[in-house]
Design a protein around this motif. Structure first.
Motif, PDB file in Angstrom:
ATOM      1  N   VAL A   9       1.025  -1.152   0.014  1.00  0.00           N
ATOM      2  CA  VAL A   9       0.182  -0.085  -0.050  1.00  0.00           C
ATOM      3  C   VAL A   9       0.813   1.201   0.127  1.00  0.00           C
ATOM      4  O   VAL A   9       2.060   1.047   0.522  1.00  0.00           O
ATOM      5  CB  VAL A   9      -0.951   0.001   1.445  1.00  0.00           C
ATOM      6  CG1 VAL A   9      -1.744  -1.302   1.251  1.00  0.00           C
ATOM      7  CG2 VAL A   9      -0.081   0.191   2.611  1.00  0.00           C
ATOM      8  N   GLN A  10       0.245   2.286  -0.307  1.00  0.00           N
ATOM      9  CA  GLN A  10       1.004   3.454  -0.279  1.00  0.00           C
ATOM     10  C   GLN A  10       0.249   4.575   0.169  1.00  0.00           C
ATOM     11  O   GLN A  10      -1.008   4.479   0.302  1.00  0.00           O
ATOM     12  CB  GLN A  10       1.314   3.873  -1.926  1.00  0.00           C
ATOM     13  CG  GLN A  10       2.497   2.955  -2.394  1.00  0.00           C
ATOM     14  CD  GLN A  10       2.950   3.630  -3.827  1.00  0.00           C
ATOM     15  OE1 GLN A  10       3.133   2.819  -4.810  1.00  0.00           O
ATOM     16  NE2 GLN A  10       3.120   4.759  -4.090  1.00  0.00           N
ATOM     17  N   ALA A  11       0.725   5.872   0.701  1.00  0.00           N
ATOM     18  CA  ALA A  11       0.028   7.070   1.135  1.00  0.00           C
ATOM     19  C   ALA A  11      -0.981   7.470   0.195  1.00  0.00           C
ATOM     20  O   ALA A  11      -1.979   8.016   0.581  1.00  0.00           O
ATOM     21  CB  ALA A  11       0.884   7.805   1.513  1.00  0.00           C
ATOM     22  N   HIS A  31      -4.936   8.697  -8.275  1.00  0.00           N
ATOM     23  CA  HIS A  31      -4.182   7.627  -8.708  1.00  0.00           C
ATOM     24  C   HIS A  31      -4.278   6.511  -7.565  1.00  0.00           C
ATOM     25  O   HIS A  31      -3.797   5.195  -7.965  1.00  0.00           O
ATOM     26  CB  HIS A  31      -2.572   7.849  -9.016  1.00  0.00           C
ATOM     27  CG  HIS A  31      -2.657   8.786 -10.281  1.00  0.00           C
ATOM     28  ND1 HIS A  31      -2.768   8.136 -11.585  1.00  0.00           N
ATOM     29  CD2 HIS A  31      -2.279   9.880 -10.158  1.00  0.00           C
ATOM     30  CE1 HIS A  31      -2.804   9.259 -12.327  1.00  0.00           C
ATOM     31  NE2 HIS A  31      -2.480  10.512 -11.683  1.00  0.00           N
ATOM     32  N   GLY A  32      -4.419   6.677  -6.495  1.00  0.00           N
ATOM     33  CA  GLY A  32      -4.507   5.492  -5.213  1.00  0.00           C
ATOM     34  C   GLY A  32      -5.696   4.576  -5.488  1.00  0.00           C
ATOM     35  O   GLY A  32      -6.516   4.768  -6.444  1.00  0.00           O
ATOM     36  N   HIS A  33      -5.821   3.768  -4.675  1.00  0.00           N
ATOM     37  CA  HIS A  33      -6.660   2.477  -4.522  1.00  0.00           C
ATOM     38  C   HIS A  33      -7.338   2.614  -3.380  1.00  0.00           C
ATOM     39  O   HIS A  33      -6.739   2.821  -2.306  1.00  0.00           O
ATOM     40  CB  HIS A  33      -6.158   1.173  -4.697  1.00  0.00           C
ATOM     41  CG  HIS A  33      -5.350   1.225  -6.211  1.00  0.00           C
ATOM     42  ND1 HIS A  33      -5.965   0.921  -7.223  1.00  0.00           N
ATOM     43  CD2 HIS A  33      -4.144   1.129  -6.669  1.00  0.00           C
ATOM     44  CE1 HIS A  33      -5.119   0.929  -8.488  1.00  0.00           C
ATOM     45  NE2 HIS A  33      -3.855   0.863  -7.814  1.00  0.00           N
ATOM     46  N   THR A  34      -8.640   2.192  -3.366  1.00  0.00           N
ATOM     47  CA  THR A  34      -9.176   2.136  -1.892  1.00  0.00           C
ATOM     48  C   THR A  34      -8.494   0.546  -1.193  1.00  0.00           C
ATOM     49  O   THR A  34      -8.531  -0.229  -1.904  1.00  0.00           O
ATOM     50  CB  THR A  34     -10.776   1.884  -1.749  1.00  0.00           C
ATOM     51  OG1 THR A  34     -11.287   1.578  -0.558  1.00  0.00           O
ATOM     52  CG2 THR A  34     -11.340   0.761  -3.007  1.00  0.00           C
ATOM     53  N   LEU A  35      -8.354   0.524   0.010  1.00  0.00           N
ATOM     54  CA  LEU A  35      -7.766  -0.164   0.641  1.00  0.00           C
ATOM     55  C   LEU A  35      -8.802  -1.210   1.414  1.00  0.00           C
ATOM     56  O   LEU A  35      -8.663  -2.141   2.338  1.00  0.00           O
ATOM     57  CB  LEU A  35      -6.949   0.179   1.627  1.00  0.00           C
ATOM     58  CG  LEU A  35      -5.566   0.989   1.171  1.00  0.00           C
ATOM     59  CD1 LEU A  35      -4.645   1.498   2.224  1.00  0.00           C
ATOM     60  CD2 LEU A  35      -4.912  -0.063   0.228  1.00  0.00           C
ATOM     61  N   LEU A  36     -10.261  -0.687   1.426  1.00  0.00           N
ATOM     62  CA  LEU A  36     -11.271  -1.444   2.093  1.00  0.00           C
ATOM     63  C   LEU A  36     -11.476  -2.973   1.464  1.00  0.00           C
ATOM     64  O   LEU A  36     -11.705  -3.868   2.622  1.00  0.00           O
ATOM     65  CB  LEU A  36     -12.619  -0.843   1.754  1.00  0.00           C
ATOM     66  CG  LEU A  36     -12.617   0.631   2.504  1.00  0.00           C
ATOM     67  CD1 LEU A  36     -14.170   1.023   2.483  1.00  0.00           C
ATOM     68  CD2 LEU A  36     -12.259   0.690   4.009  1.00  0.00           C
TER      69      LEU A  36
END
Length: 120
Positions: A9-11, A31-36
């Motif tokens: 994962v990333q910030a 550009h991020g992804h949900t971590l749910l």
């Protein structure tokens, strides 16, 4: 019960995760992804690599199996440090450089990393 995930994962994943948790649309261009899905144990990962960089302009790409560290470019090419490759998760502290044993992995990861650095 408490569990530990080995997901990369990333910030940049925090904003989409918070938006998703609050049922708010994730703004376009993020550009991020949900971590749910990881938190809910619905997925083991949301990305196949993570990127890192430091102020000295060194950068790295981490996958579940490898960590490739690309040193910063210097004006003196004779003394420039070489690209390093470490086996993950076995080499937890990045002590055993195996770049010479796996040149094809170095080349592949370096291409991916350079694509990201150029487009960033």
């Amino acid at each position: 019960p408490a569990t530990r995930s080995s997901a990369l994962v990333q910030a940049i994943d925090l904003m989409p995760t918070v938006c998703d948790a609050l049922s708010v649309a994730i703004p376009p261009g993020i550009h991020g992804h949900t971590l749910l899905p990881i938190v809910r144990l619905q997925a083991r990962s949301v990305r196949d690599h993570a990127l890192m960089a430091d102020a000295g302009r060194a950068c790295a790409i981490r996958t579940p199996a490898w960590n490739l560290v690309l040193p910063p470019a210097t004006a003196d090419s004779e003394s420039s440090p070489e690209t390093q490759l470490f086996v993950k998760p076995d080499d937890r502290w990045d002590r055993n450089d195996v770049a010479k044993q796996y040149p094809e992995v170095v080349e592949q990861l370096e291409q991916v990393l350079r694509r990201h650095v150029v487009t960033a």
